[in-house]
Design an enzyme around this catalytic site. Structure first.
Site, PDB file in Angstrom:
ATOM      1  N   ALA A  79       0.842  -1.199   0.000  1.00  0.00           N
ATOM      2  CA  ALA A  79       0.000   0.000   0.000  1.00  0.00           C
ATOM      3  C   ALA A  79       0.872   1.242   0.000  1.00  0.00           C
ATOM      4  O   ALA A  79       2.026   1.213   0.438  1.00  0.00           O
ATOM      5  CB  ALA A  79      -0.929   0.008   1.213  1.00  0.00           C
ATOM      6  N   ASP A  80       0.296   2.331  -0.493  1.00  0.00           N
ATOM      7  CA  ASP A  80       0.967   3.631  -0.412  1.00  0.00           C
ATOM      8  C   ASP A  80      -0.092   4.702  -0.195  1.00  0.00           C
ATOM      9  O   ASP A  80      -1.103   4.736  -0.909  1.00  0.00           O
ATOM     10  CB  ASP A  80       1.756   3.934  -1.678  1.00  0.00           C
ATOM     11  CG  ASP A  80       2.627   5.162  -1.488  1.00  0.00           C
ATOM     12  OD1 ASP A  80       3.713   5.019  -0.902  1.00  0.00           O
ATOM     13  OD2 ASP A  80       2.204   6.264  -1.886  1.00  0.00           O
ATOM     14  N   THR A  81       0.135   5.540   0.804  1.00  0.00           N
ATOM     15  CA  THR A  81      -0.826   6.583   1.152  1.00  0.00           C
ATOM     16  C   THR A  81      -0.213   7.959   0.915  1.00  0.00           C
ATOM     17  O   THR A  81       0.917   8.220   1.335  1.00  0.00           O
ATOM     18  CB  THR A  81      -1.244   6.461   2.635  1.00  0.00           C
ATOM     19  OG1 THR A  81      -1.844   5.180   2.846  1.00  0.00           O
ATOM     20  CG2 THR A  81      -2.244   7.542   3.010  1.00  0.00           C
ATOM     21  N   GLY A 116      -3.299   3.709  -2.432  1.00  0.00           N
ATOM     22  CA  GLY A 116      -3.289   2.633  -3.401  1.00  0.00           C
ATOM     23  C   GLY A 116      -3.001   1.338  -2.657  1.00  0.00           C
ATOM     24  O   GLY A 116      -2.098   1.286  -1.820  1.00  0.00           O
TER      25      GLY A 116
END
Length: 201
Positions: A79-81, A116
């Site tokens: 994940a990437d925030t 994502g």
């Protein structure tokens, strides 16, 4: 005829491609404990002109792909925030000067938190989702910003505040997933895992 849904596999290994303790805590809320944690450690600098939505999705997929190459027989969750004001991506804050810049920019404005999420599945490629949450921050006084600068919880956070901590008192409106803002949208993550046949309630 449509294909049969995958049968949940209780022996399937799950690797979390993130060192974030917040993501581990969030997964625990839905009864998921990864078999291992293996951060991707990639360059997270945005490509020139890259939009926040594209940036978050790209990094999540890249992280999943890199770690999946090291664990080809396991599911890999990445994940990437990012925090975005319009087209501008705010940095992960590591110093008080950057924190004050971010808090002044967010003060009295709406911004988006975009995560994502990508799941690498052995033999089936990578599935991904993008989740957006809209947040309105109250107008912050200089004293409030100074107080928060001394609080310490902002360090390493995208945009410089932690919704799960004291930073929540500055939020006057939130529309969308709360867990997304903390770092992992649980509803979408659960569905990704279930669609891959991972045993989850």
């Amino acid at each position: 005829m449509p294909a049969d849904p995958p049968v949940p596999d209780r022996a399937m290994r799950l690797i979390l491609a993130s060192a974030s303790p917040r993501r581990l805590d969030l997964l625990a809320r839905i009864g998921v404990t990864p078999d291992a944690v293996d951060p991707a450690d990639i360059d997270e600098v945005a490509v020139t002109g890259e939009l926040p939505r594209v940036h978050a999705s790209r990094l999540a997929v890249e992280k999943a792909a890199i770690v999946a190459a090291r664990h080809p027989q396991a599911l890999v969750l990445a994940a990437d925030t990012v925090v975005a004001v319009g087209r501008r991506i705010l940095p992960k804050v590591e110093d008080e000067r950057t924190l004050r810049e971010c808090m002044n920019l967010l003060s009295g404005r709406r911004h988006r938190v975009l995560t994502g999420v990508a799941l690498a599945i052995p033999g089936a490629g990578i599935r991904s989702r993008l989740v957006a949450t809209s947040i309105a921050m109250k107008r912050l006084s200089a004293d409030e910003i100074e107080y928060y600068a001394g609080h310490g919880e902002w360090r390493g956070k995208a945009g410089g505040y932690a919704l799960q901590g004291y930073g929540e008192v500055y939020v006057r409106h939130l529309a969308g997933s709360y867990s997304n803002v903390v770092g992992l949208p649980l509803a979408e993550t659960r569905l990704l895992l279930k669609s891959a046949g991972f045993a989850i309630a």
